[in-house]
Design an enzyme around this catalytic site. Sequence first.
Site, PDB file in Angstrom:
ATOM      1  N   ASP A 109       5.512  14.855  31.699  1.00  0.00           N
ATOM      2  CA  ASP A 109       4.747  14.233  30.843  1.00  0.00           C
ATOM      3  C   ASP A 109       3.350  13.915  31.595  1.00  0.00           C
ATOM      4  O   ASP A 109       2.352  13.637  31.029  1.00  0.00           O
ATOM      5  CB  ASP A 109       5.226  12.676  30.730  1.00  0.00           C
ATOM      6  CG  ASP A 109       5.020  11.986  29.415  1.00  0.00           C
ATOM      7  OD1 ASP A 109       4.405  12.716  28.576  1.00  0.00           O
ATOM      8  OD2 ASP A 109       5.378  10.801  29.037  1.00  0.00           O
ATOM      9  N   SER A 143      -2.982  -2.388  40.749  1.00  0.00           N
ATOM     10  CA  SER A 143      -2.947  -1.076  40.695  1.00  0.00           C
ATOM     11  C   SER A 143      -2.589  -0.432  39.421  1.00  0.00           C
ATOM     12  O   SER A 143      -2.876   0.654  38.965  1.00  0.00           O
ATOM     13  CB  SER A 143      -1.727  -0.674  41.805  1.00  0.00           C
ATOM     14  OG  SER A 143      -2.093  -0.647  42.992  1.00  0.00           O
ATOM     15  N   GLN A 167       8.231   8.851  24.085  1.00  0.00           N
ATOM     16  CA  GLN A 167       6.924   8.575  23.927  1.00  0.00           C
ATOM     17  C   GLN A 167       6.931   7.521  22.901  1.00  0.00           C
ATOM     18  O   GLN A 167       6.904   7.390  21.623  1.00  0.00           O
ATOM     19  CB  GLN A 167       6.453   9.685  23.161  1.00  0.00           C
ATOM     20  CG  GLN A 167       4.962   9.381  22.941  1.00  0.00           C
ATOM     21  CD  GLN A 167       3.879  10.289  23.175  1.00  0.00           C
ATOM     22  OE1 GLN A 167       4.216  11.605  23.426  1.00  0.00           O
ATOM     23  NE2 GLN A 167       2.633   9.976  23.116  1.00  0.00           N
ATOM     24  N   TYR A 219     -16.999  -3.441  47.350  1.00  0.00           N
ATOM     25  CA  TYR A 219     -18.067  -2.616  47.428  1.00  0.00           C
ATOM     26  C   TYR A 219     -19.027  -2.551  46.162  1.00  0.00           C
ATOM     27  O   TYR A 219     -18.535  -2.526  45.183  1.00  0.00           O
ATOM     28  CB  TYR A 219     -18.137  -1.436  48.346  1.00  0.00           C
ATOM     29  CG  TYR A 219     -17.506  -1.512  49.656  1.00  0.00           C
ATOM     30  CD1 TYR A 219     -18.175  -2.332  50.335  1.00  0.00           C
ATOM     31  CD2 TYR A 219     -16.456  -0.680  49.835  1.00  0.00           C
ATOM     32  CE1 TYR A 219     -17.548  -2.521  51.837  1.00  0.00           C
ATOM     33  CE2 TYR A 219     -16.002  -0.912  51.177  1.00  0.00           C
ATOM     34  CZ  TYR A 219     -16.454  -1.769  52.099  1.00  0.00           C
ATOM     35  OH  TYR A 219     -15.601  -1.903  53.448  1.00  0.00           O
ATOM     36  N   ALA A 236     -18.284   0.297  43.881  1.00  0.00           N
ATOM     37  CA  ALA A 236     -16.956   0.445  43.341  1.00  0.00           C
ATOM     38  C   ALA A 236     -16.778  -0.514  42.074  1.00  0.00           C
ATOM     39  O   ALA A 236     -17.183  -1.577  42.041  1.00  0.00           O
ATOM     40  CB  ALA A 236     -15.961   0.282  44.268  1.00  0.00           C
ATOM     41  N   ALA A 281     -12.860  -2.340  46.456  1.00  0.00           N
ATOM     42  CA  ALA A 281     -13.257  -2.888  45.046  1.00  0.00           C
ATOM     43  C   ALA A 281     -14.430  -3.822  45.266  1.00  0.00           C
ATOM     44  O   ALA A 281     -15.154  -3.873  44.658  1.00  0.00           O
ATOM     45  CB  ALA A 281     -12.007  -3.517  44.705  1.00  0.00           C
ATOM     46  N   ILE A 297       7.249  12.985  24.140  1.00  0.00           N
ATOM     47  CA  ILE A 297       8.339  12.483  25.115  1.00  0.00           C
ATOM     48  C   ILE A 297       7.789  11.215  25.961  1.00  0.00           C
ATOM     49  O   ILE A 297       6.503  11.265  26.132  1.00  0.00           O
ATOM     50  CB  ILE A 297       8.937  13.584  25.856  1.00  0.00           C
ATOM     51  CG1 ILE A 297       8.108  13.971  26.932  1.00  0.00           C
ATOM     52  CG2 ILE A 297       9.479  14.616  25.128  1.00  0.00           C
ATOM     53  CD1 ILE A 297       8.377  14.953  28.038  1.00  0.00           C
ATOM     54  N   ASP A 314      -4.213   8.382  45.937  1.00  0.00           N
ATOM     55  CA  ASP A 314      -2.786   7.604  46.132  1.00  0.00           C
ATOM     56  C   ASP A 314      -1.823   7.817  47.174  1.00  0.00           C
ATOM     57  O   ASP A 314      -2.135   8.911  47.709  1.00  0.00           O
ATOM     58  CB  ASP A 314      -2.377   7.240  44.686  1.00  0.00           C
ATOM     59  CG  ASP A 314      -2.004   5.954  44.236  1.00  0.00           C
ATOM     60  OD1 ASP A 314      -0.819   5.752  44.697  1.00  0.00           O
ATOM     61  OD2 ASP A 314      -2.326   5.048  43.645  1.00  0.00           O
ATOM     62  N   HIS A 371       4.190   5.206  43.475  1.00  0.00           N
ATOM     63  CA  HIS A 371       2.819   4.653  42.989  1.00  0.00           C
ATOM     64  C   HIS A 371       2.158   5.547  42.261  1.00  0.00           C
ATOM     65  O   HIS A 371       1.739   5.099  41.406  1.00  0.00           O
ATOM     66  CB  HIS A 371       2.552   3.838  44.231  1.00  0.00           C
ATOM     67  CG  HIS A 371       1.379   2.888  44.056  1.00  0.00           C
ATOM     68  ND1 HIS A 371      -0.036   3.393  43.982  1.00  0.00           N
ATOM     69  CD2 HIS A 371       1.285   1.661  43.918  1.00  0.00           C
ATOM     70  CE1 HIS A 371      -0.887   2.365  43.476  1.00  0.00           C
ATOM     71  NE2 HIS A 371       0.051   1.330  43.565  1.00  0.00           N
ATOM     72  N   ASP A 378     -15.618  -6.614  38.201  1.00  0.00           N
ATOM     73  CA  ASP A 378     -16.433  -6.229  37.001  1.00  0.00           C
ATOM     74  C   ASP A 378     -15.723  -6.100  35.558  1.00  0.00           C
ATOM     75  O   ASP A 378     -16.137  -6.427  34.836  1.00  0.00           O
ATOM     76  CB  ASP A 378     -16.583  -4.655  37.279  1.00  0.00           C
ATOM     77  CG  ASP A 378     -17.652  -4.489  38.501  1.00  0.00           C
ATOM     78  OD1 ASP A 378     -18.712  -4.587  38.120  1.00  0.00           O
ATOM     79  OD2 ASP A 378     -17.089  -3.885  39.552  1.00  0.00           O
ATOM     80  N   LEU A 393       0.668  12.734  28.770  1.00  0.00           N
ATOM     81  CA  LEU A 393       0.712  13.649  27.794  1.00  0.00           C
ATOM     82  C   LEU A 393       0.905  13.029  26.337  1.00  0.00           C
ATOM     83  O   LEU A 393       1.941  12.527  26.228  1.00  0.00           O
ATOM     84  CB  LEU A 393       1.002  14.918  28.001  1.00  0.00           C
ATOM     85  CG  LEU A 393       0.964  15.565  29.525  1.00  0.00           C
ATOM     86  CD1 LEU A 393       1.636  16.893  29.798  1.00  0.00           C
ATOM     87  CD2 LEU A 393      -0.833  16.094  29.258  1.00  0.00           C
TER      88      LEU A 393
END
Length: 380
Positions: free
Chosen positions: A151, A326, A113, A276, A279, A274, A188, A143, A173, A302, A184
């Site tokens: 984690d 991504s 971590q 549209y 979105a 994206a 770690i 996805d 991905h 945006d 989390l």
Amino acid sequence: MKKPLGKIVASTALLISVAFSSSIASAAEEAKEKYLIGFNEQEAVSEFVEQIEANDDVAILSEEEEVEIELLHEFETIPVLSVELSPEDVDALELDPTISYIEEDAEVTTMAQSVPWGISRVQAPAAHNRGLTGSGVKVAVLDTGISTHPDLNIRGGASFVPGEPSTQDGNGHGTHVAGTIAALNNSIGVLGVAPSAELYAVKVLGASGSGSVSSIAQGLEWAGNNGMHVANLSLGSPSPSATLEQAVNSATSRGVLVVAASGNSGAGSISYPARYANAMAVGATDQNNNRASFSQYGAGLDIVAPGVNVQSTYPGSTYASLNGTSMATPHVAGVAALVKQKNPSWSNVQIRNHLKNTATGLGNTNLYGSGLVNAEAATR
């Protein structure tokens, strides 16, 4: 879309099919392809489905012409059918006055971590210090799935990829995207923007990193039906789809904030979905707050977020560093979760506007939109 030390370009390999049959003559069955049929209203969908089911997968257009159709999926919230046909039958079907459009079910691909630099750059730790970690906020990751990982806390999900019923990630991905949103705070690995957010694995892309418009539309429908607050779409295509736009609009109308990658070709236009209006389009920046060379830009962008050398979770309980819009998009989805926790009564539209209004301006709005997403300013 993922850019693992190289360039991954959104593509639109088409997956379509149609079959032609006649009551007078029968020829060898044509190869079928996948299409999406949009109707003017929902009632017309029901009538069309009843007809083809009553006639053994045949739509009767006239006394002399029939069209063989295999029904794959009937959407619940938009007047669209996913079908298999032969391409020769499309023109005949388009003459039906109840049909608004017929489009190919195009393929869509990934945009590919310690505290990763991007988490610090968007100032997520400042929000954490205020007790804002995304608790109670549901985030759907549309996805390649999400792999079990020490984690990550995956609360549920669904797969809409034919032949891949599991929501486990066969690509990497989706697991990487999920970690940027909500890895989390457990001493770690890495830390996510919203470590207490509820992650849902909505598999719409296969192990190859690609999938169909119909799968993504079904994933968005699932997000709306299951009370998701945010949907992360780190994927895209250069080609528009009326079905995908309807699915984005429907999910938005049901309270889902749809956050999508602008694309990785470096072009001066935004990828779909994206682009549209409903979105939120996200571009990528590097460690110097400059536009990443691959990040698509232009009208409709945006906001931006870190998308270069982003360290996050990966299958096999490991970690990996990836590049791409991504990787930028889940930073914004995570900050949206922080804002939703702080302001639970806010609508998706209010959250989207607030993220833009509190972003750190970087100059040219054509390149950076409203600027770099800023969790500290957004959660004051």
